[in-house]
Every structure is written in C-alpha cells, then in structure tokens.
Design a protein around this motif. Structure first.
Motif, mmCIF file in Angstrom:
data_model
loop_
_atom_site.group_PDB
_atom_site.id
_atom_site.type_symbol
_atom_site.label_atom_id
_atom_site.label_comp_id
_atom_site.label_asym_id
_atom_site.label_seq_id
_atom_site.Cartn_x
_atom_site.Cartn_y
_atom_site.Cartn_z
ATOM 1 N N ASP A 177 17.174 -4.659 16.937
ATOM 2 C CA ASP A 177 18.120 -5.774 16.516
ATOM 3 C C ASP A 177 17.234 -6.385 15.239
ATOM 4 O OD1 ASP A 177 20.140 -4.586 17.746
ATOM 5 O OD2 ASP A 177 19.642 -5.551 19.981
ATOM 6 N N ASN A 225 18.738 -4.353 12.554
ATOM 7 C CA ASN A 225 20.414 -4.445 12.883
ATOM 8 C C ASN A 225 20.592 -5.736 12.282
ATOM 9 O OD1 ASN A 225 20.396 -2.235 13.407
ATOM 10 N ND2 ASN A 225 20.214 -2.556 15.771
ATOM 11 N N GLU A 274 18.968 2.945 11.242
ATOM 12 C CA GLU A 274 19.191 1.860 11.625
ATOM 13 C C GLU A 274 18.600 1.856 9.920
ATOM 14 O OE1 GLU A 274 16.971 0.644 15.773
ATOM 15 O OE2 GLU A 274 15.743 0.928 14.213
ATOM 16 N N THR A 283 22.006 -9.153 18.866
ATOM 17 C CA THR A 283 22.976 -10.312 17.242
ATOM 18 C C THR A 283 23.911 -11.049 17.432
ATOM 19 O OG1 THR A 283 24.559 -7.292 17.322
ATOM 20 C CG2 THR A 283 22.262 -7.268 16.248
ATOM 21 N N ARG A 308 22.109 2.113 7.684
ATOM 22 C CA ARG A 308 22.112 0.647 6.870
ATOM 23 C C ARG A 308 21.386 0.160 6.464
ATOM 24 N NH1 ARG A 308 21.815 0.939 13.653
ATOM 25 N NH2 ARG A 308 24.065 1.526 14.073
ATOM 26 N N SER A 342 20.066 -5.577 8.284
ATOM 27 C CA SER A 342 21.240 -4.483 7.833
ATOM 28 C C SER A 342 22.812 -6.139 7.077
ATOM 29 C CB SER A 342 21.464 -3.627 8.281
ATOM 30 O OG SER A 342 20.545 -2.988 7.945
#
Length: 519
Positions: free
Chosen positions: A355, A358, A382, A331, A385, A361
């Motif tokens: 990711d 992520n 996940e 990230t 998020r 998010s």
C-alpha cells in the motif's frame, strides 16, 4: 554472470578470432564441438533418430559442425538445410562442404517452394534447431512457421542452439507461432535476456551455458547492462560479524504499516527483518495491532499511533536505520495524509512495498519526497500503476529504467525472475519457485531487504542480496512443503539455512535454469 547483448556477442567473437589468431570457422568448430560433447555425454551412442535443421547463416553453420561430428561418431542423423535465401554465410558454406566429405547422405535441402511431406519425425526422435541465431531481425516467413508447427505437433524433444529460432535478443516477438519451442537451449558463453522475461521465457523450458572460449579479457572487462544473480554473485556481498559485536552494530529496522485485519503483514516483515540479521526491530502500527504483535513476536518492539484501525499520524522518538513502509498499511485518506507529512520531514532510507506503493501511485507528487536510492518492490500490477501501461516486456524494462533514473530509486520488479532495476542496469535473480505465489511472501521480502540495510549493506546490494535470499529460502522450504503448501512463514523459517547454503560446495560450476521438480 554477465548477460551480453547481441552487439557485444558479435564484438566478442571478432576480438577472439583476432587475439587468438584463429579463423571464424575455428570458433564455429569450437561451438559445434561443444554441442556435440554435450549430446554425446548424455546419449553415449544411442541410435535415436536426430534431425538437425540448419539455416544458411552462422547458426546453421554451428548445426552443420554438430551434424558432422554426430555422423562420424555413428549416430543416426538426418541433416536438413532450410534454404530460404540466396545469402549464405561464408562459414556456413565451408562447413557445408565439410559435411559432404564425411557422408554419402548429403543434407536434405528444403526450399521455400517445397513442402514437408518427406519429413517424418516421431515423438521419440530428437530435433536440433539451428535455423536462426541471434542475428534474426525480421519475422520468419509462413513456410518456416509451418516447419516450427510440424516440430510442435511431432512432440519430439527439441534442442535449440544458442537461442530458439524466431526469438530476438532485444525486442518482443510479433507472432508466437513463428518461434520454435525448445525443451532445452544450449546458449554460447552467456544466457540471453529473453530467457527470463514473462513473455519469452516460455520458448525454452531449460537452458544451459556452453563455454566456447571467447577471449577472457573481453569477458572480464566488458560491462553489460544485464547481470544474472546467483550464489557466485551474492557471496562477495556477504558481511561477516566480529566476535564482540552487539545488537547495536546491526541496525534498527522500523516496519511502518498495518491496519485492521492486516497486522499479519507487519508481523511477517518484522520477523523477516530479525531473521535476516537486524539488531533491533520496531513495528509502528495502529492500536489494533498492539496486543497481537506483542504476543506473537516478543523479539520486536511496538509503537502505536492514536487511531485504532489505521495509521493517521506518524510520530516516534527513536532513530531507526531503515524504515520499511507499506505492508498492510491500507489507503485511507488519513493514512495518505500522514504519510505525506512523514515523507516531507523524513531523512531515513526507505523500502516501500504494497500500500505504500499504491499511495505513491495515487499521489505521484510524493515521489519527489523520497530519499535517494529508496527501494520500491512492486509486483507487475503495482508497477503498472507507477509507470503506466507497457506494450511488451522490453517496453516495461525501458519505462522502469526511465522511472528509476528520474526519481533516483531502485525498483525491484517481483516475479518468477525478479529483476532489480537501477538506472540502466538490470540484475536478474535466479532463485525462487511458484510456491512463492502466496499471501505474505512480498512482506517477507520487505523485511529481508530492510534487515540487510540495517546491517550496513548499501541499498542496491541489499536489494540484490535480499531477492536472492528470499528466493533461496523458499527453494529450501519447497523441499518440505511443495508448491501448494508453501506459505510466507516457511520462507522466514529457512532464511538461516539460505545463509548457510552460501558456503556449501556448489553442485555446478554455473547457474542453469530448469523447471523445479518441487514435489
């Protein structure tokens, strides 16, 4: 297999009595007889004490039918009536009179003002739970909680009729001590959603569906919000291959991911895409992954960007059928920026994991850039998020459905019973085992789903079929490795066997949940 809601079950019962011109007591007789047949086939007259606890509603009526058949077949039965209300169902009362006609030992009536001093249950005994059914709409009182606690302390095997008492079909449990813990549940016509959710699955170790003859047209024609996915449901999805097919007929998968120290994730996803049937696979990775992928996975092609340790640009001149995004991606700010630029111009279908999720998010505005029917494959953290915290499993599902509809995406919630959510529909996977709780198994799932889409499967079908293949491959590998030694590469190695297994003669006529013997 369809999973019917409480309302639909009541409607099915009513239509069955009307269309088959039978009384509701006849349908109750069917249900209780089926339970007896199940027990009789396994016990063959053994004189183990059987304690049948009956409520005063229709679930209790089922228990009285069972107890009557057990008595007339010479079993060692003690029947109890849990008398906590003045409201008794008509069918319960009819069967209460019937059982009194076959035994001098009438059911023992336990009232809310009494105690349990006269009840003796040994560990080798059997408890039948017919106290509450699916109609429960409020927590059991303290007296009934005490009864359930007595069952637990006895350590006797508990068989629940239709659903463990104290469980609701459509909402969370307020007090876990107010629920009966069943070793086995015999569910009428359809399993219940609560058998598959993390917070409520613990109340029954195993379950099985009993056919009680609900109207076939109703069962076939009624649409349900929830479906249980087993071999029978995925087999019609399977696509055959023509003799003169070539690799171009089965699509081109791109796996976009990887960063320094996480190139293995791309390797696993790429291998899984090839093993699930994709014609071509290209890995798009930072330069640090070039040599390892070229040597460890010669079947895949590799494209790199200009950065050594992580992706900071996404440019390619090929035309993939599907792109799996996020495995091992990292990230870094440059990676987030590169992904945003890519999403703004991308028209290719996507499967997003790890990711990739992520990053979405962290920057939720990117959700607006996703192609319709993009597949997201989050594990619970996940998912949190993405959609925010939830109060219980039912709230989680409602929030996920709202998220799916808002962004027109398919969400596969990974777990012991992975659930695919698309709009208002839930598809519960039945394959898989605890050995899959290992690094890289999610990367394999991304590759499998991507490989199926490359071959022409629609996104929803690919997600449902992919989750099934993923779990079934792990189940096959489990036979050789056990829970502790199963790794993600083993799952890839048995994808082919999972395909072949689709066409093997099934051992049972319906799915049945049980604890895997594993090792």
């Amino acid at each position: 297999m369809k999973v019917f809601s409480k309302v639909q079950i009541y409607e099915g019962d009513k239509l069955t009595t009307e269309r088959q011109n039978i009384a509701s007591t006849d349908l109750m007789e069917r249900a209780g007889t089926q339970i007896f047949n199940w027990i009789h086939a396994r016990m063959q007259g053994a004189q183990v004490p059987i304690h049948v606890f009956c409520g005063i509603g229709n679930n209790g009526g089922d228990g009285l039918v069972l107890a009557r058949h057990l008595i007339t077949h010479g079993y060692n039965v003690v029947t109890y009536i849990i008398n906590c209300s003045d409201k008794r169902s008509k069918d319960f009362l009819i069967n209460y009179d019937r059982i009194k006609n076959v035994t001098k030992d009438w059911p023992k009536v336990l009232s809310c003002s009494g105690d349990f001093s006269e009840i003796t249950i040994a560990e080798k005994d059997i408890i039948v739970d017919a106290v509450f059914g699916i109609g429960l709409n409020r927590p059991p009182n303290d007296w009934v909680k005490e009864l359930f606690e007595r069952w637990r302390l006895s350590k006797a095997f508990t068989l629940a009729i239709d659903i463990p008492s104290g469980l609701y079909t459509d909402r969370a449990v307020e007090d876990e001590n107010a629920v009966a813990y069943a070793g086995y549940t015999l569910s009428f016509q359809s399993p219940k959603l609560v058998f598959f959710l993390p917070e409520t699955a613990k109340y029954t170790i195993q379950w099985e569906v009993l056919d009680i003859g609900i109207d076939r047209d109703y069962l076939m024609q009624t649409e349900t919000e929830v479906e249980l996915i087993s071999k029978f449901e995925v087999l019609p999805l399977y696509k055959t291959r023509e003799k003169f097919s070539h690799k171009g007929d089965f699509g081109h998968v791109m796996i976009l991911g990887g960063s320094y120290g996480k190139i293995g994730a791309v390797n696993l996803a790429s291998r899984a895409a090839l093993s699930s049937g994709a014609g071509l696979v290209t890995a798009y990775v930072p330069k640090c992954g070039y040599h390892s992928l070229q040597t460890s996975l010669p079947e895949a092609m590799v494209i790199t960007d200009n950065e050594t340790d992580f992706i900071n640009t996404i440019n390619f001149d090929i035309e993939p059928t599907i792109i799996g995004v996020g495995v091992g991606l990292g990230t870094a700010n440059q990676t987030i920026k590169a992904l945003e630029i890519f999403l703004k111009k991308n028209k290719v279908p996507l499967v997003i994991d790890a990711d990739g999720l992520n990053i979405l998010s962290k920057k939720k505005t990117l959700l607006r850039l996703l192609p319709e029917h993009t597949i997201l494959t989050p594990h619970p953290k996940e998912l949190e998020r993405l959609i925010g915290k939830w109060s219980d499993d039912f709230d989680k599902l409602e929030k996920t459905k709202a998220f799916s509809k808002k962004h027109s995406v398919i969400v596969l919630i990974k777990g012991a019973n992975s659930i695919t959510v698309f709009g208002d529909k839930l598809y519960i996977n039945t394959t898989g085992n605890p050995g899959m709780a290992t690094a890289g198994s999610g990367d394999v799932l991304t590759g499998i789903i991507s490989g199926l889409i490359a071959q022409g499967y629609e996104p929803l079908a690919a997600t449902i079929f992919g989750a099934y293949l993923h779990g079934r491959s792990a189940d096959i590998s489990l036979e050789d490795y056990g829970y502790q030694s199963l790794i993600a590469s083993h799952i890839i190695e048995t994808i082919g066997e999972a395909y072949i297994d689709l066409f093997k003669q099934p051992e049972q006529d319906q799915p049945k949940n049980s604890e895997d013997e594993g090792q």
